[in-house]
Enzyme design. Sequence first.
Site, short mmCIF file in Angstrom:
data_model
loop_
_atom_site.label_atom_id
_atom_site.label_comp_id
_atom_site.label_asym_id
_atom_site.label_seq_id
_atom_site.Cartn_x
_atom_site.Cartn_y
_atom_site.Cartn_z
N ASN A 135 51.52 -16.74 8.86
CA ASN A 135 52.26 -16.59 10.07
C ASN A 135 53.84 -16.99 9.50
O ASN A 135 53.34 -18.65 9.80
CB ASN A 135 51.40 -17.48 11.05
CG ASN A 135 52.37 -17.13 12.34
OD1 ASN A 135 53.40 -16.79 12.84
ND2 ASN A 135 52.74 -18.78 13.28
N LYS A 186 56.85 -16.59 11.51
CA LYS A 186 56.93 -17.59 12.33
C LYS A 186 58.47 -16.87 12.48
O LYS A 186 59.06 -16.32 11.70
CB LYS A 186 57.03 -18.90 12.45
CG LYS A 186 55.53 -19.20 12.82
CD LYS A 186 54.91 -21.13 12.67
CE LYS A 186 54.03 -21.74 12.64
NZ LYS A 186 54.30 -23.11 13.03
N HIS A 188 49.65 -17.71 20.53
CA HIS A 188 49.80 -18.49 19.83
C HIS A 188 50.54 -19.84 20.60
O HIS A 188 51.25 -19.96 21.73
CB HIS A 188 51.26 -19.13 18.68
CG HIS A 188 51.30 -20.15 17.18
ND1 HIS A 188 52.46 -20.80 17.22
CD2 HIS A 188 50.92 -19.68 15.99
CE1 HIS A 188 51.58 -21.97 16.56
NE2 HIS A 188 50.90 -20.84 15.74
N GLU A 197 52.59 -22.38 19.68
CA GLU A 197 54.03 -21.98 19.90
C GLU A 197 55.08 -21.09 21.09
O GLU A 197 56.02 -22.01 21.80
CB GLU A 197 55.08 -21.72 18.23
CG GLU A 197 54.60 -23.16 17.73
CD GLU A 197 54.66 -22.79 16.48
OE1 GLU A 197 55.06 -23.66 15.20
OE2 GLU A 197 55.31 -21.54 16.33
N GLU A 202 43.47 -22.85 16.42
CA GLU A 202 44.38 -23.66 16.50
C GLU A 202 44.72 -25.52 17.09
O GLU A 202 45.45 -24.96 18.04
CB GLU A 202 45.91 -22.62 16.69
CG GLU A 202 45.87 -22.18 15.34
CD GLU A 202 47.79 -21.29 14.87
OE1 GLU A 202 47.09 -21.38 13.62
OE2 GLU A 202 47.95 -21.46 16.20
N GLY A 225 52.24 -27.37 12.33
CA GLY A 225 53.69 -27.84 11.93
C GLY A 225 53.74 -29.29 11.94
O GLY A 225 54.63 -30.06 11.92
N SER A 280 47.40 -25.90 10.31
CA SER A 280 47.75 -27.19 9.13
C SER A 280 46.89 -26.66 7.56
O SER A 280 47.00 -27.56 6.90
CB SER A 280 48.46 -28.37 9.01
OG SER A 280 49.35 -28.35 9.53
#
Length: 255
Positions: A13, A15, A98, A100, A170, A176, A216
């Site tokens: 991914n 991003k 996701h 985010e 996740e 992150g 991660s």
Amino acid sequence: MDKSLRKVVIAGNWKMNKTPDEATALINEIKPLVADANCDVVACVPYIDLFAAMEAAKGSNIKIGAENCHWAESGAFTGEVSANMLKTIGVEYVVIGHSERRQFFGETDVTVQKRVRAALDNGLKVILCVGELLEEREQNVTMEIVRMQTKIALLGVSEAELENIIIAYEPVWAIGTGKTATAAQANEVNCAIRALIGELYGKAAADKIVVQYGGSMNAGNADELLAQYDVDGGLIGGASLKAPDFAAIVKAASK
């Protein structure tokens, strides 16, 4: 349950990283490193990189995906891209839900479900992201949160359509941040997700569904995470932007 019924999937991914030229260079660097992979390899890239990534990946075992799609076929949704648009240009996968997107762009369990439905209706393979916040883990409601997110996202999805869905666990606190769930923690939640699929669709569907870990995962911890029975691959963030690191994860998944 027989893990051999499932194929491991490693998906990058990217991003909001890489220009088209940089995307071409990265795909070209990754290609020879993963050519002999015994797992599926996917790169999910920004919209602007899709054409470049697909062109660079031609003839290789790397599949290309997008990072989101809208639920509407078309309309007054400035800045959005529809699932049909993605399918028309040859995209195979799309990441939906996701953290985010949920955190920064107001996505909810309801809009995630609508996007999943649109993606499936247009023949895309969905990487569905679910996961808890740090405070939710500390409050010991991880399983409730993840089960709820998964159940809502799969509303209206048939058992046959489930074959085009990958679920990526996740934990938000591990995205992150450099923090990673322990292998045991990752496997515990992935196992709970698989159990939920069993409740909703039956044992055969639970045996077959791919459940990734995505908090991660990197070259250093991939072996231990991927060795877990219920971890069927990874949705890789930062490490997917470095060809040697991404290749190391693919190698670990190919064992």
